[in-house]
Motif scaffolding. Structure first.
Motif, PDB file in Angstrom:
ATOM      1  N   ASN A 249       0.833  -1.209   0.000  1.00  0.00           N
ATOM      2  CA  ASN A 249       0.000   0.000   0.000  1.00  0.00           C
ATOM      3  C   ASN A 249       0.864   1.255   0.000  1.00  0.00           C
ATOM      4  O   ASN A 249       0.538   2.252  -0.666  1.00  0.00           O
ATOM      5  CB  ASN A 249      -0.923   0.001   1.212  1.00  0.00           C
ATOM      6  N   GLN A 250       1.987   1.210   0.735  1.00  0.00           N
ATOM      7  CA  GLN A 250       2.893   2.351   0.752  1.00  0.00           C
ATOM      8  C   GLN A 250       3.585   2.526  -0.597  1.00  0.00           C
ATOM      9  O   GLN A 250       3.860   3.658  -1.026  1.00  0.00           O
ATOM     10  CB  GLN A 250       3.934   2.158   1.861  1.00  0.00           C
ATOM     11  N   SER A 251       3.835   1.412  -1.277  1.00  0.00           N
ATOM     12  CA  SER A 251       4.544   1.477  -2.559  1.00  0.00           C
ATOM     13  C   SER A 251       3.660   1.970  -3.689  1.00  0.00           C
ATOM     14  O   SER A 251       4.178   2.446  -4.708  1.00  0.00           O
ATOM     15  CB  SER A 251       5.110   0.094  -2.920  1.00  0.00           C
ATOM     16  N   ILE A 252       2.366   1.854  -3.537  1.00  0.00           N
ATOM     17  CA  ILE A 252       1.467   2.269  -4.621  1.00  0.00           C
ATOM     18  C   ILE A 252       1.601   3.759  -4.895  1.00  0.00           C
ATOM     19  O   ILE A 252       1.544   4.211  -6.047  1.00  0.00           O
ATOM     20  CB  ILE A 252       0.018   1.882  -4.275  1.00  0.00           C
ATOM     21  N   SER A 253       1.815   4.540  -3.848  1.00  0.00           N
ATOM     22  CA  SER A 253       1.943   5.990  -4.026  1.00  0.00           C
ATOM     23  C   SER A 253       3.273   6.384  -4.654  1.00  0.00           C
ATOM     24  O   SER A 253       3.440   7.528  -5.069  1.00  0.00           O
ATOM     25  CB  SER A 253       1.795   6.690  -2.671  1.00  0.00           C
ATOM     26  N   ASP A 254       4.221   5.446  -4.742  1.00  0.00           N
ATOM     27  CA  ASP A 254       5.545   5.750  -5.302  1.00  0.00           C
ATOM     28  C   ASP A 254       5.734   5.161  -6.689  1.00  0.00           C
ATOM     29  O   ASP A 254       6.863   5.049  -7.167  1.00  0.00           O
ATOM     30  CB  ASP A 254       6.639   5.209  -4.373  1.00  0.00           C
ATOM     31  N   ILE A 255       4.651   4.776  -7.351  1.00  0.00           N
ATOM     32  CA  ILE A 255       4.760   4.168  -8.682  1.00  0.00           C
ATOM     33  C   ILE A 255       5.170   5.236  -9.685  1.00  0.00           C
ATOM     34  O   ILE A 255       4.538   6.290  -9.784  1.00  0.00           O
ATOM     35  CB  ILE A 255       3.435   3.514  -9.101  1.00  0.00           C
ATOM     36  N   ASP A 256       6.240   4.956 -10.433  1.00  0.00           N
ATOM     37  CA  ASP A 256       6.718   5.895 -11.443  1.00  0.00           C
ATOM     38  C   ASP A 256       6.698   5.313 -12.850  1.00  0.00           C
ATOM     39  O   ASP A 256       6.785   6.040 -13.824  1.00  0.00           O
ATOM     40  CB  ASP A 256       8.153   6.334 -11.125  1.00  0.00           C
ATOM     41  N   ALA A 257       6.607   4.005 -12.954  1.00  0.00           N
ATOM     42  CA  ALA A 257       6.683   3.374 -14.275  1.00  0.00           C
ATOM     43  C   ALA A 257       5.750   2.186 -14.314  1.00  0.00           C
ATOM     44  O   ALA A 257       5.310   1.671 -13.288  1.00  0.00           O
ATOM     45  CB  ALA A 257       8.120   2.929 -14.589  1.00  0.00           C
ATOM     46  N   ASP A 258       5.428   1.759 -15.542  1.00  0.00           N
ATOM     47  CA  ASP A 258       4.558   0.606 -15.726  1.00  0.00           C
ATOM     48  C   ASP A 258       5.176  -0.652 -15.124  1.00  0.00           C
ATOM     49  O   ASP A 258       4.470  -1.535 -14.650  1.00  0.00           O
ATOM     50  CB  ASP A 258       4.287   0.383 -17.217  1.00  0.00           C
ATOM     51  N   LYS A 259       6.499  -0.731 -15.135  1.00  0.00           N
ATOM     52  CA  LYS A 259       7.153  -1.908 -14.588  1.00  0.00           C
ATOM     53  C   LYS A 259       6.851  -2.060 -13.105  1.00  0.00           C
ATOM     54  O   LYS A 259       6.629  -3.159 -12.603  1.00  0.00           O
ATOM     55  CB  LYS A 259       8.658  -1.802 -14.820  1.00  0.00           C
ATOM     56  N   ASP A 260       6.829  -0.939 -12.369  1.00  0.00           N
ATOM     57  CA  ASP A 260       6.508  -0.984 -10.948  1.00  0.00           C
ATOM     58  C   ASP A 260       5.093  -1.502 -10.731  1.00  0.00           C
ATOM     59  O   ASP A 260       4.836  -2.275  -9.808  1.00  0.00           O
ATOM     60  CB  ASP A 260       6.665   0.394 -10.326  1.00  0.00           C
ATOM     61  N   GLU A 261       4.168  -1.083 -11.545  1.00  0.00           N
ATOM     62  CA  GLU A 261       2.780  -1.528 -11.408  1.00  0.00           C
ATOM     63  C   GLU A 261       2.670  -3.029 -11.638  1.00  0.00           C
ATOM     64  O   GLU A 261       1.959  -3.732 -10.910  1.00  0.00           O
ATOM     65  CB  GLU A 261       1.891  -0.758 -12.383  1.00  0.00           C
ATOM     66  N   ARG A 262       3.351  -3.537 -12.625  1.00  0.00           N
ATOM     67  CA  ARG A 262       3.296  -4.969 -12.903  1.00  0.00           C
ATOM     68  C   ARG A 262       3.902  -5.767 -11.751  1.00  0.00           C
ATOM     69  O   ARG A 262       3.375  -6.819 -11.359  1.00  0.00           O
ATOM     70  CB  ARG A 262       4.012  -5.278 -14.218  1.00  0.00           C
ATOM     71  N   VAL A 263       4.992  -5.284 -11.209  1.00  0.00           N
ATOM     72  CA  VAL A 263       5.633  -5.988 -10.089  1.00  0.00           C
ATOM     73  C   VAL A 263       4.718  -5.988  -8.869  1.00  0.00           C
ATOM     74  O   VAL A 263       4.547  -7.007  -8.193  1.00  0.00           O
ATOM     75  CB  VAL A 263       6.990  -5.341  -9.763  1.00  0.00           C
ATOM     76  N   LEU A 264       4.098  -4.843  -8.576  1.00  0.00           N
ATOM     77  CA  LEU A 264       3.196  -4.759  -7.428  1.00  0.00           C
ATOM     78  C   LEU A 264       1.976  -5.649  -7.617  1.00  0.00           C
ATOM     79  O   LEU A 264       1.508  -6.289  -6.672  1.00  0.00           O
ATOM     80  CB  LEU A 264       2.773  -3.304  -7.203  1.00  0.00           C
TER      81      LEU A 264
END
Length: 458
Positions: A249-264
């Protein structure tokens, strides 16, 4: 005296030919469960207990040993040459001579109850009638092993101290003060729990009912607590999953790229799968714990306890010790359900974030396509102007050839350069109007105009 019940007759007419239920044969179509549903109310009757006796009760879990348990009971019947239960039987109540066996198979466990009359309380002679090898070979895992002494005389303090090996016993008057019950709710040196029941005015049937309720109370108490070790073990796993979810949940606010979204999303899917595995593994056990606890409270109500001065009653002991364990199981189950809902909400939020990102990408793509369309339009207009000049140039060249030919034919007064100058604006205007009309016609067709027929020339 005729005890059979004859059902009323139904009048027969020529139209419907209704059957006569009072006839010798019943011709109506009978539901296949009718007989079993009638017998269900008479299953597992209470024993009839006369005088002093000792009763040993065993409860084993049913896993893959249902048939093995049945075969084991059949083997005991063969050893004593008594009728064995049928293949589909789930209970047996049989007198074996020196003892009476009551075998009952439930959904999750099976009970073995041995009633031995005229035996001293908690004497080892009670089980001497049962073959040792057969008793040791009962299939399944033992959950409950308890011995009960049914006596007529009220026990004294020294008797209770000896029978319960110095352990503190809980007790109360039950069955409207017609009996006393004592137990320590602990295991003794012989590996059994112990219960003392003092009959002070109960009939043999009422005594059997009391004994049955006390054994059910002990069995359901243990079965309800089967979920407690699982709940305690799951506490650490749930804490780990909750920490992982909080980190996501804390990492969702720090998403900067599509790759981060896929990993999460991948990590969140792994958490969701783990929670669903825990739910599927424990859902039945936690639900069964609640059901068994309800049965414990029901059996306590049926005992109709009256407290004995200075002694903790059965209800007081169980409500103090059993209820917190059940609440722990309910808390873990609710925590698991809440964690599942939180993961679902986080997944929805992350999917919304992904959808918004996709929409932004689509908006950027549409803007880029719009710019391309404008560039194509400008290029098309530029090409259109060049086309008008080029076509006009070639037409004027053709006209010049025509004018030169007319002058060569003998018309000396014709000035071809003058006629070219006069034809120049006319040719350019006609070519421009033609190209412009053709472009509008193509554009109109590309936009899905309802009229697909070409314009006719008058």
């Amino acid at each position: 005296m005729n005890n059979s019940i004859q059902e009323p007759e139904i009048e027969s007419t020529a139209d419907n030919q209704a059957p006569d239920l009072g006839a010798a044969s019943l011709t109506l179509k009978v539901h296949p469960w009718r007989s079993s549903l009638y017998e269900e109310l008479h299953n597992r009757p209470s024993p009839i207990i006369h005088g002093n006796c000792q009763v040993a009760h065993f409860t084993v879990l049913l896993n893959d040993n249902r048939q093995a348990l049945h075969d084991h009971v059949v083997d005991l019947c063969k050893r004593f040459s008594v009728p064995a239960p049928g293949p589909d039987s789930s209970c047996l109540y049989q007198d074996f001579g020196g003892f009476e066996l009551r075998w009952e198979r439930h959904l999750e466990f099976a009970n073995f109850t041995f009633i031995c009359p005229d035996v001293e309380p908690f004497s080892s002679e009670a089980l001497n009638f049962i073959p040792k090898d057969w008793l040791a070979g009962i299939p399944g895992e033992l959950v409950v092993a308890v011995q009960m002494a049914v006596v007529d005389a009220a026990p004294e303090g020294k008797d209770l101290h000896r029978w319960f090996e110095g352990q503190r016993a809980s007790g109360s008057r039950v069955a409207e003060e017609k009996a006393q019950v004592w137990t320590a709710f602990k295991l003794h040196n012989d590996g059994f729990g112990r219960i003392v029941t003092c009959n002070q005015g109960l009939t043999p049937y009422q005594t059997g009912r009391l004994v049955q309720r006390l054994f059910e109370l002990e069995t359901y108490r243990m079965m309800s607590l089967m979920a407690l070790p699982i709940a305690r073990q799951m506490g650490g796993e749930l804490s780990r999953i909750e920490e992982g979810l909080a980190t996501l949940n804390q990492s969702i606010s720090d998403i900067d790229a599509d790759k981060d979204e896929r990993v999460l999303l991948q990590e969140l899917s792994m958490l969701a799968a783990e929670v669903e595995r825990l739910r599927s593994d424990t859902n039945f056990r936690f639900a069964a714990a609640v059901a068994y606890h309800d049965l414990v409270r029901d059996r306590l109500d049926q005992l109709k306890e009256t407290p004995i001065n200075g002694v903790q009653s059965l209800r007081e002991f169980l409500e103090r010790r059993l209820t917190p364990g059940i609440k722990t199981c309910n808390s873990v189950r609710d925590r698991l359900e809440d964690l599942s809902r939180r993961i679902h909400r986080t997944t929805s939020m992350l999917r919304t974030r992904v959808e918004l990102s996709i929409q932004e990408q689509n908006q950027t793509l549409l803007s880029s396509m719009n710019r391309r369309s404008q560039l194509q339009l400008r290029l098309q207009q530029t090409v259109e102007g060049l086309s008008v000049v080029a076509i006009g140039y070639y037409i004027l060249a053709l006209l010049g050839i025509g004018f030169d030919g007319i002058k060569a034919a003998g018309i000396d007064t014709m000035n071809s350069d003058l006629f070219k100058g006069i034809a120049l604006p006319i040719v350019l205007a006609v070519v421009y109007l033609g190209v412009h009309s053709l472009r509008q016609h193509i554009t109109k067709n590309n936009r899905g105009s309802s009229s697909l027929e070409p314009e006719s020339n008058d």
